[in-house]
Design an enzyme around this catalytic site. Structure first.
Site, PDB file in Angstrom:
ATOM      1  N   HIS A  99       0.824  -1.220   0.000  1.00 24.74           N
ATOM      2  CA  HIS A  99       0.000   0.000   0.000  1.00 24.74           C
ATOM      3  C   HIS A  99       0.861   1.274   0.000  1.00 24.74           C
ATOM      4  CE1 HIS A  99      -3.028  -2.859   0.689  1.00 24.74           C
ATOM      5  NE2 HIS A  99      -3.253  -2.716   1.978  1.00 24.74           N
ATOM      6  N   LYS A 118      -0.373  -0.339  14.006  1.00 20.91           N
ATOM      7  CA  LYS A 118      -1.669  -0.670  14.607  1.00 20.91           C
ATOM      8  C   LYS A 118      -1.665  -0.127  16.037  1.00 20.91           C
ATOM      9  CE  LYS A 118      -3.071  -3.950  11.452  1.00 20.91           C
ATOM     10  NZ  LYS A 118      -4.193  -3.627  10.553  1.00 20.91           N
TER      11      LYS A 118
HETATM   12  C1  BG6 Z   1      -5.154  -4.390   4.494  1.00 17.89           C
HETATM   13  C2  BG6 Z   1      -4.363  -4.891   5.663  1.00 17.89           C
HETATM   14  O1  BG6 Z   1      -4.524  -4.754   3.286  1.00 17.89           O
HETATM   15  O2  BG6 Z   1      -5.227  -2.972   4.548  1.00 17.89           O
HETATM   16  C3  BG6 Z   1      -4.982  -4.431   6.975  1.00 17.89           C
HETATM   17  O3  BG6 Z   1      -4.291  -6.310   5.629  1.00 17.89           O
HETATM   18  C4  BG6 Z   1      -5.174  -2.921   6.971  1.00 17.89           C
HETATM   19  O4  BG6 Z   1      -4.183  -4.826   8.080  1.00 17.89           O
HETATM   20  C5  BG6 Z   1      -5.891  -2.487   5.701  1.00 17.89           C
HETATM   21  O5  BG6 Z   1      -5.945  -2.583   8.102  1.00 17.89           O
HETATM   22  C6  BG6 Z   1      -5.933  -0.962   5.553  1.00 17.89           C
HETATM   23  O6  BG6 Z   1      -6.707  -0.618   4.435  1.00 17.89           O
HETATM   24  P1  BG6 Z   1      -8.122   0.104   4.578  1.00 17.89           P
HETATM   25  O7  BG6 Z   1      -8.610   0.272   3.188  1.00 17.89           O
HETATM   26  O8  BG6 Z   1      -8.985  -0.800   5.399  1.00 17.89           O
HETATM   27  O9  BG6 Z   1      -7.808   1.397   5.269  1.00 17.89           O
END
Ligand code: BG6
Length: 455
Positions: A230, A316
């Site tokens: 991400h 987290k």
């Molecule tokens: C996911 C992760 O890909 O992305 C999670 O596995 C995370 O741990 C999440 O919380 C965050 O993305 P969004 O779109 O939920 O903010």
């Protein structure tokens, strides 16, 4: 339906967590918009009837966004279910049968990567891979070697153009639109380089823990879960050179070029942390060394970015949930040096709201303290990303538009950067929940002027 559109959607892992939280709501939204008109075949181990499968879909929608009676009715009519073991050829024969006349199915592997090889081989053997696309969930492997191996497995049965590596962050409009912001504004390009920019920081903070996904998280940790994918997507959008077109090849080429210019991360440029109660979570080892927080410093070895540090952080159980980019400009010249003014900064918030803001210095009313920092908010949109990320990526993959997906070379380059630190057993420092990560390490990996920690 165009010749390139998928004429069935098969999703493996249909009774799993991801399907429950994200996929069914995305499918209902697609049905509502009139973008889903093909059979949707769930595949999973439980010996369910299609009615049990529908009940699961309904429960998912009730918990995640609610039922839209018309769209639900439509989705319900499209749902099929195939139960079976992923290593059993009979499962794939049943799938072949369920596909009926479909010639261009999209197979979505919402399953752990260790199952990919056997599923892909069975798809091939049963004839289900013919004319098909394959969609794979992140994390794409767990290091460079396993990502290469996954690519090898997928490429044995599918052409690269038929492989869609999902990173749902790319389905987020504000992430994807960083490209638009960069290249649709003439004022930006002259300052978007090392001469004007002092540092770039990107934060993905979450005020919650692993939410029952301890087993998954033990295999991933913050770097693999959200940074390598991400946050690297955010980074490449910010740092890429102008693309020759808005086409997917051009955008993907430039993103890979950014990654290629990033030297492997060194352990001295990384801080890892773990929130205090993590080891007490379900399916987490009592002596776990998995990080729930990571902060890193990267460099991009190009003419544009010479000497500009890029700081990435994710965690987290931090005080609030937000994803944001802060681009700090160099300090103003000599004239007002004594006033210790803040550098100008551009703040691009990706979630929960979308925000573009520019920090600047103005003359304040106070004679004693003449310089005042203010922020000009150019745009603030709440809930503007009405089309959810999974709806966008599933729809695009079924249409064959590859822009929002990681290409083979991208996935491998991203792993190359973090691979050395994943192998090095660096310390994991404990931090209290609702704080900004491990105490005492803020200065080790942090931008000049510190991280921007909103309250
Ligand atoms: C996911 C992760 O890909 O992305 C999670 O596995 C995370 O741990 C999440 O919380 C965050 O993305 P969004 O779109 O939920 O903010």
């Amino acid at each position: 339906m165009s010749q390139s559109e998928s004429d069935a959607l098969v999703f493996f892992g249909a009774t799993g967590d991801l399907a429950f939280k994200k996929i069914f709501p995305a499918l209902q939204a697609m049905a509502k918009r009139g973008h889903l008109d093909v059979p949707v075949i769930g595949v999973a181990r439980p010996e369910w009837t299609v009615d049990q499968f529908r009940a699961r879909a309904r429960a998912s929608l009730e918990m995640h966004g609610g039922i839209d009676p018309v769209a639900w009715e439509k989705l319900c009519g499209l749902l099929r279910y195939v139960s079976g073991d992923y290593s059993d050829p009979a499962t794939f024969q049943a799938l072949r049968k369920a596909l009926g006349a479909a010639q261009r199915p999209a197979h979505y592997l919402a399953i752990p990567p260790q199952m990919f090889a056997s599923v892909v081989a069975q798809l091939e053997r049963s004839g289900c891979a013919k004319g098909a696309r394959v969609l794979v969930e992140k994390p794409f492997g767990r290091d460079l070697a396993s990502a290469r191996e996954l690519n090898r497995i997928l490429l044995e049965s599918f052409d690269e153009s038929a492989i869609f590596r999902i990173d749902h962050y790319l389905g987020k409009r504000p992430v994807n639109n960083l490209h638009f912001f960069r290249f649709a504004n003439e004022f930006l390009e002259p300052i978007w380089n090392h001469r004007y920019i002092e540092s770039v920081q990107i934060t993905l903070a979450e005020d919650f823990g692993v939410q029952g996904r301890g087993g998954f998280y033990e295999e991933t940790g913050a770097i693999r879960d959200v940074i390598q994918n991400h946050l690297f997507q955010v980074l490449t959008n910010l740092a890429m050179e102008p693309t020759v077109s808005t086409g997917s090849k051009s955008i993907r080429d430039e993103k890979v070029a950014v990654l290629k210019a990033i030297p492997p991360l060194e352990t001295k440029d990384l801080v890892r942390g773990q929130f205090k109660c993590y080891r007490g979570e379900k399916d987490v080892a009592p002596d776990s060394r998995v990080e729930t927080y990571a902060a890193m410093r990267l460099e991009i070895d190009t003419e544009r970015w010479q000497g500009v540090p890029f700081y990435l952080r994710a965690g987290k159980c931090l005080p609030i949930t937000f994803t944001e980019v802060v681009v700090r400009l160099r300090r103003p010249g000599n004239l007002y040096r004594d006033l210790n003014l803040k550098p100008n900064a551009l703040r691009l918030r990706i979630s929960p709201e979308i925000l573009f803001a520019l920090g600047m210095n103005v003359l304040g009313p106070d004679e004693q303290k003449p310089g005042q920092s203010v922020e000009m908010v150019a745009c603030r949109q709440h809930g503007a990303d009405e089309k959810a990320a999974y709806e966008r990526v599933l729809g695009d993959a079924m249409e064959g538009d590859a822009t929002l997906f990681a290409r083979q070379d991208y996935a491998e380059e991203a792993w190359r950067i973090v691979d050395p630190v994943l192998k090095a057993d660096t310390p994991v420092h404990e931090y209290e929940a609702k704080t900004w990560g491990p105490k005492g390490f803020e200065a080790i990996v942090s931008p000049a002027g510190g991280w921007h920690n909103p309250s």
